[in-house]
Design an enzyme around this catalytic site. Structure first.
Site, PDB file in Angstrom:
ATOM      1  CG  HIS A   1      39.112  41.460  44.156  1.00  0.00           C
ATOM      2  ND1 HIS A   1      39.556  40.906  42.991  1.00  0.00           N
ATOM      3  CD2 HIS A   1      40.050  41.169  45.091  1.00  0.00           C
ATOM      4  CE1 HIS A   1      40.700  40.288  43.208  1.00  0.00           C
ATOM      5  NE2 HIS A   1      41.026  40.415  44.465  1.00  0.00           N
TER       6      HIS A   1
ATOM      7  CG  ASP B   1      37.399  42.614  40.792  1.00  0.00           C
ATOM      8  OD1 ASP B   1      38.358  43.366  40.932  1.00  0.00           O
ATOM      9  OD2 ASP B   1      37.371  41.424  41.178  1.00  0.00           O
TER      10      ASP B   1
ATOM     11  CD  GLU C   1      44.788  33.810  46.254  1.00  0.00           C
ATOM     12  OE1 GLU C   1      43.540  33.890  46.262  1.00  0.00           O
ATOM     13  OE2 GLU C   1      45.484  34.268  45.339  1.00  0.00           O
TER      14      GLU C   1
ATOM     15  CD  GLU D   1      47.118  32.883  42.157  1.00  0.00           C
ATOM     16  OE1 GLU D   1      46.115  33.256  42.814  1.00  0.00           O
ATOM     17  OE2 GLU D   1      47.743  33.637  41.404  1.00  0.00           O
TER      18      GLU D   1
ATOM     19  CG  ASP E   1      42.950  31.654  43.140  1.00  0.00           C
ATOM     20  OD1 ASP E   1      41.807  31.182  43.296  1.00  0.00           O
ATOM     21  OD2 ASP E   1      43.238  32.842  43.374  1.00  0.00           O
TER      22      ASP E   1
ATOM     23  CG  ASP F   1      50.983  36.208  40.477  1.00  0.00           C
ATOM     24  OD1 ASP F   1      50.916  35.054  40.026  1.00  0.00           O
ATOM     25  OD2 ASP F   1      50.129  36.693  41.239  1.00  0.00           O
TER      26      ASP F   1
ATOM     27  CG  ASP G   1      48.022  35.908  37.845  1.00  0.00           C
ATOM     28  OD1 ASP G   1      48.442  35.036  38.628  1.00  0.00           O
ATOM     29  OD2 ASP G   1      47.625  37.019  38.237  1.00  0.00           O
TER      30      ASP G   1
ATOM     31  CG  ASP H   1      43.797  34.788  40.404  1.00  0.00           C
ATOM     32  OD1 ASP H   1      43.692  35.705  39.573  1.00  0.00           O
ATOM     33  OD2 ASP H   1      44.133  34.979  41.592  1.00  0.00           O
TER      34      ASP H   1
HETATM   35  C1  XLS Z   1      46.883  38.072  43.444  1.00  0.00           C
HETATM   36  C2  XLS Z   1      45.872  37.160  43.975  1.00  0.00           C
HETATM   37  C3  XLS Z   1      44.458  37.695  43.925  1.00  0.00           C
HETATM   38  C4  XLS Z   1      43.565  36.877  44.800  1.00  0.00           C
HETATM   39  C5  XLS Z   1      42.291  37.553  45.177  1.00  0.00           C
HETATM   40  O1  XLS Z   1      48.022  37.694  43.195  1.00  0.00           O
HETATM   41  O2  XLS Z   1      45.980  35.942  43.321  1.00  0.00           O
HETATM   42  O3  XLS Z   1      44.003  37.725  42.611  1.00  0.00           O
HETATM   43  O4  XLS Z   1      43.277  35.652  44.241  1.00  0.00           O
HETATM   44  O5  XLS Z   1      42.499  38.708  45.874  1.00  0.00           O
HETATM   45 NI    NI Z   2      44.619  34.367  43.420  1.00  0.00          NI
HETATM   46 NI    NI Z   3      47.919  35.702  42.096  1.00  0.00          NI
END
Ligand code: XLS
Ligand code: NI
Ligand code: NI
Length: 437
Positions: free
Chosen positions: A101, A104, A232, A268, A296, A307, A309, A339
């Site tokens: 991003h 970031d 996404e 994702e 993702d 989430d 991740d 991700d």
């Molecule tokens: C958040 C999203 C984010 C996207 C990019 O849940 O996964 O990380 O991949 O903005």
């Molecule tokens: Ni993502």
């Molecule tokens: Ni995410």
């Protein structure tokens, strides 16, 4: 600059019997699978936000991560140094791509122009490091959810000035993605949704989202950026409901606003599960519409409702993902973007390596398993045979659009009771998959 990971050298493939924790046991980049190298099948990417900006904070506690290269500031100088750390990490890991991003990689300034200037200063270093290492940008994106101005959303904000600000930010993010030769650009609508319908004009907000994306497509064409745009899907978090809630909702939205030709989906895992779907379901829905662009790669935890991740370490998951991706003919511009973030308890720099190695090995193994299942052919044949009644006779005529209800009634009247259904054999097939895991 002194090395950030001085004790770690290039991670190489040593094979399944190796006991070296800092090697690949499955991911062998140049090995051919179905005639294509693992590297080209998987197109791994490191996410800048989790791996280089994540501090291990959660809703109940502050960061735990030890990152010796950080000096505690969010300055442009620190951002430039961090880029070199990131590229040292990615080079040692041997990943071909990364994703970021805007905010970031470079700090938000006191004004939009200062933010743009900061970004330019860091993009210069990103460009130099890309050239030095050959590592490429998988996709760029704009962070339209952290800053307080986006409290009500960005393109779906009730405040038109916020829409304009978001447009300016995305314009710049597409420009730098283009400058860095990004393979694509992603839209994730972090706050494009609502937390209560009491204050929300849903129809108007969704229209604004459609208009925003059309402007983005126009601008992309204007500057000659040819990479795909991805949407996404995610159903919620931080909002109660996000408009691009799952693959089917995204496809419907894109169709409604005549954007289907300009967007593919970035699917994702943890978003799929938050939506009450499996990753494979989301991939199949996207692929069926010829709109599967990128993934993702992460996974959630069945006992945690958000989430999380996590790095994908579930072989059944990666096998399913690779079965769908191989069947649709493989990723082209997209990649396998981690991700994913290390757990708060995995706070040492070396954990970043362990986590990515785990994800890469699990995907490599999933790829091998999926290719073996396809080569074996029993699963593919089973599915094909299950639909055999459509390959001739009345089935063929229905598919060809040659018959209507009256002809089908005539056909049905002759049938008597139907006695030619065959078993779905779910348990048999689940056990068949286990043969290859
Ligand atoms: C958040 C999203 C984010 C996207 C990019 O849940 O996964 O990380 O991949 O903005
Ligand atoms: Ni993502
Ligand atoms: Ni995410």
């Amino acid at each position: 600059m002194a090395a950030a990971f001085p004790k770690i050298s290039k991670i190489v493939y040593e094979g399944p019997d190796s006991r070296n924790p800092l090697c690949f046991r499955q991911y062998n980049p140049d090995e051919l699978v179905e005639g294509k190298s693992m590297k080209d099948h998987l197109r791994f990417a490191v996410t800048y936000w989790h791996t280089f900006r994540g501090q291990g904070a959660d809703m109940f506690g502050t960061g735990t991560a030890v990152r010796p290269w950080e000096n505690g500031t969010n300055s442009v100088k620190m951002a430039q140094k961090r880029v070199r750390v990131a590229f040292e990490f990615m080079e040692k890991l041997g990943v071909p791509f990364y994703a970021f991003h805007d905010r970031d990689v470079a700090p938000e300034g006191k004004s939009l122009s200062e933010s743009n200037k900061n970004l330019d200063a860091v993009v210069k270093v990103l460009k130099a490091e890309q050239q030095r290492t050959g590592i490429q940008l998988l996709w760029g994106t704009a962070c339209l959810f952290v800053h307080p101005r986006y409290m009500h959303g960005a393109s779906t904000s009730c405040n038109a000035d916020v829409f304009a600000y978001a447009a300016a930010q995305v314009k710049k993010a597409i420009e730098v993605t283009h400058e860095l030769k990004g393979a694509g650009y992603t839209f994730w609508g972090g706050r494009e949704g609502y937390t209560t319908l009491l204050n929300t004009d849903l129809a108007r907000e969704v229209d604004h989202l459609g208009r925003f994306l059309h402007m983005a497509v126009d601008y992309k064409k204007e500057i000659g950026f040819t990479g795909p745009f991805y949407i996404e899907p995610k159903p919620k978090e931080p909002t109660k409901h996000q408009y691009d809630s799952d693959a089917a909702a995204c496809l419907n939205f894109l169709r409604q606003y005549d954007l289907l030709n300009d967007f593919k989906l970035n699917i994702e895992t943890n978003h799929a599960t938050l939506a009450g779907h499996s990753m494979q379901h989301e991939l199949e829905v996207a692929a069926a519409a010829n709109a599967l662009g990128s993934i993702d790669a992460n996974m959630g935890d069945v006992l945690l409702g958000w989430d999380t991740d996590q790095f994908p370490t579930d072989l059944y998951l990666t096998t399913q993902v690779m079965l769908t991706i191989l069947r649709m003919g493989g990723l082209t511009t997209g990649g396998t973007n981690f991700d994913a973030k290390v757990r708060r308890e995995s706070f040492e720099p070396v954990d970043l390596f362990y986590a990515h190695i785990a994800g890469m090995d699990t995907f490599a193994r999933g790829l091998r398993i999926a290719a073996a299942i396809r080569k074996d052919g029993r699963l593919g044949d089973f599915v094909k045979n299950r639909y055999a009644s459509w390959d001739s006779g009345i089935g063929k005529q229905i598919e060809a659009g040659k018959v209507g209800f009256s002809e089908l009634e005539k056909h049905a009247l002759k049938l008597g009771e139907i006695r030619n259904n065959t078993s779905g054999r779910q348990e048999f097939l689940e056990n068949l998959i286990n043969e290859f895991i």
